[in-house]
Design an enzyme around this catalytic site. Structure first.
Site, short mmCIF file in Angstrom:
data_model
loop_
_atom_site.label_atom_id
_atom_site.label_comp_id
_atom_site.label_asym_id
_atom_site.label_seq_id
_atom_site.Cartn_x
_atom_site.Cartn_y
_atom_site.Cartn_z
N HIS A 1 0.82 -1.22 0.00
CA HIS A 1 0.00 0.00 0.00
C HIS A 1 0.86 1.27 0.00
O HIS A 1 0.32 2.37 -0.26
CB HIS A 1 -0.92 0.03 1.21
CG HIS A 1 -1.94 -1.06 1.24
ND1 HIS A 1 -2.75 -1.35 0.16
CD2 HIS A 1 -2.29 -1.93 2.21
CE1 HIS A 1 -3.54 -2.35 0.46
NE2 HIS A 1 -3.28 -2.74 1.71
N ASP B 1 -4.82 -12.72 3.91
CA ASP B 1 -6.04 -12.09 4.39
C ASP B 1 -7.21 -12.29 3.43
O ASP B 1 -8.32 -11.84 3.71
CB ASP B 1 -5.83 -10.60 4.68
CG ASP B 1 -5.06 -9.87 3.61
OD1 ASP B 1 -4.73 -10.47 2.57
OD2 ASP B 1 -4.76 -8.67 3.81
#
Length: 379
Positions: free
Chosen positions: A148, A276
């Site tokens: 990110h 995730d």
């Protein structure tokens, strides 16, 4: 178990100093204590998740296929191949002043900057290991995560873009084209942003359809974010419907990712993994199980054999279920090794899946790519 063949070895790059990144406790990832809860939970990006990943590779049935390599810290000048100097200066200053919350959920505490440098340097070492011909499969087992982190902005628990730095190193070292395949449940917006205007890097991200989550993450991760200028068409977002599981992910890989990679013909593959996207992760809403991760690993193995001479750099990102993330990592690496049989059974086992919505989405996205992406027209 017989010793693993030399061509079925993954060099795992790791340094225990990355455990020193303390992210605190609170309400999920907020770091806040409302004052009326007796038990506060650890921030999801905590060292326990990584400790289990290390231990399953050391003690689990995959251990004969693992060769351990010591990571190292990156030097600040190395970071400037991807990140802006003023952004790095901001992080250094925050560390010198004792740390702060850089953006929502992303805490630079004492020890965090050193851990981030270790994560970046360890990933660069793993890539250089491949580039220098010392191995074909390398896994950077790192934290804090990185995908990110944009050139000028931290985001989503990430300070430095470990995968992005490795991609740039590959390009600077003579690789003509690099493909990034990111299966973390969240959009790899930082990596995409770093290569958004180049046709030398094909960034592919399979993520849940979460959209933008604020100033640090302005990108939506939609199919329409295709890149700009020379990079138009070389950023492929696959925002899978929430609840997509093994069959939906497999269909997306075979119908969208595989044709794009075949057409692009990279000479290096960077496989960005986050567990995730599992059925039981607290930070995602997808339904992958060990079988799904194993199959994705096999597909990436096949792509690498065809295009990059078998060379794959695997970079760790998210994955926040303390135990199941380690099992899913084990399955991913089994797949990348293309082992004939699973080495480890799924302790949670099957999760029901209706892939009809995902299949419909993939077919619509395939049609869109053929119409809008220049290098995919006619495929």
């Amino acid at each position: 178990m017989a010793a693993a063949c030399s061509n079925k070895i993954i060099d795992v790059f790791w340094h225990e100093g990355m455990l020193n990144h303390e992210t605190g406790k609170g309400v999920f990832d907020s770091g806040t204590d409302p004052g009326f809860l007796d038990v506060l939970e650890k921030h999801p990006e905590n060292s326990d998740r990584i400790k289990n990943m290390v231990s399953i590779l050391q003690k689990g049935p995959i251990s004969p296929y693992i060769s351990w390599q010591l990571g190292r810290p990156a030097q600040v000048p190395e970071l400037l191949s991807f990140h802006a100097p003023e952004y790095i200066d901001e992080l250094v200053e925050a560390d010198e002043q004792g740390g702060k919350m850089i953006c929502a959920g992303t805490f630079l505490n004492p020890g965090s900057w050193d851990a981030a440098l270790l994560a970046a340097g360890t990933t660069l070492s793993a890539m250089k290991h491949i580039l220098d011909g010392h191995g074909k499969l390398a896994y950077a087992l790192v934290r804090p995560p990185g995908h990110h982190a944009q050139p000028k902005q931290a985001d989503g628990y990430c300070f430095l873009n470990n995968a992005g730095l490795a991609v740039q190193l590959a390009l600077d070292s003579g690789c003509k084209k690099v493909t990034v395949i990111d299966i973390d449940v969240h959009y790899g917006n930082g990596t995409a942003e770093g290569f958004y205007r180049t046709d030398k890097v094909l960034t592919v991200s399979l993520h849940m359809n979460h959209g933008s989550w604020g100033p640090s993450h302005p990108q939506n991760g939609s199919v329409g974010e295709l890149g700009e200028g020379e990079g138009f068409g070389y950023n492929l977002n696959i925002p899978l419907p929430n609840g997509t599981g093994d069959r939906g992910y497999g269909y997306a890989m075979k119908e969208l990712v595989v044709p794009a990679v075949h057409k692009f013909e990279p000479d290096m593959i960077v496989f960005v993994v986050g567990q995730d996207s599992s059925a039981f992760d607290p930070n995602g809403r997808q339904c992958l199980t060990m079988d799904g991760y194993r199959e994705i690993g096999r597909i990436v193995h096949s792509l690498a054999n065809k295009h990059s001479g078998g060379k794959i750099l695997i970079v760790q990102e998210g994955g926040y279920h303390i135990t199941y993330s380690a099992y899913c990592l084990h399955a991913i690496l089994e797949g990348v090794l293309d082992l004939p049989q699973p080495l480890l059974c799924d302790p949670i086992a099957y999760y029901p899946e209706d892939e009809a919505f995902a299949v419909k989405f993939v077919e619509a996205t395939r049609k869109y790519h053929k119409e809008m992406v220049p290098f995919l027209k006619g495929t």
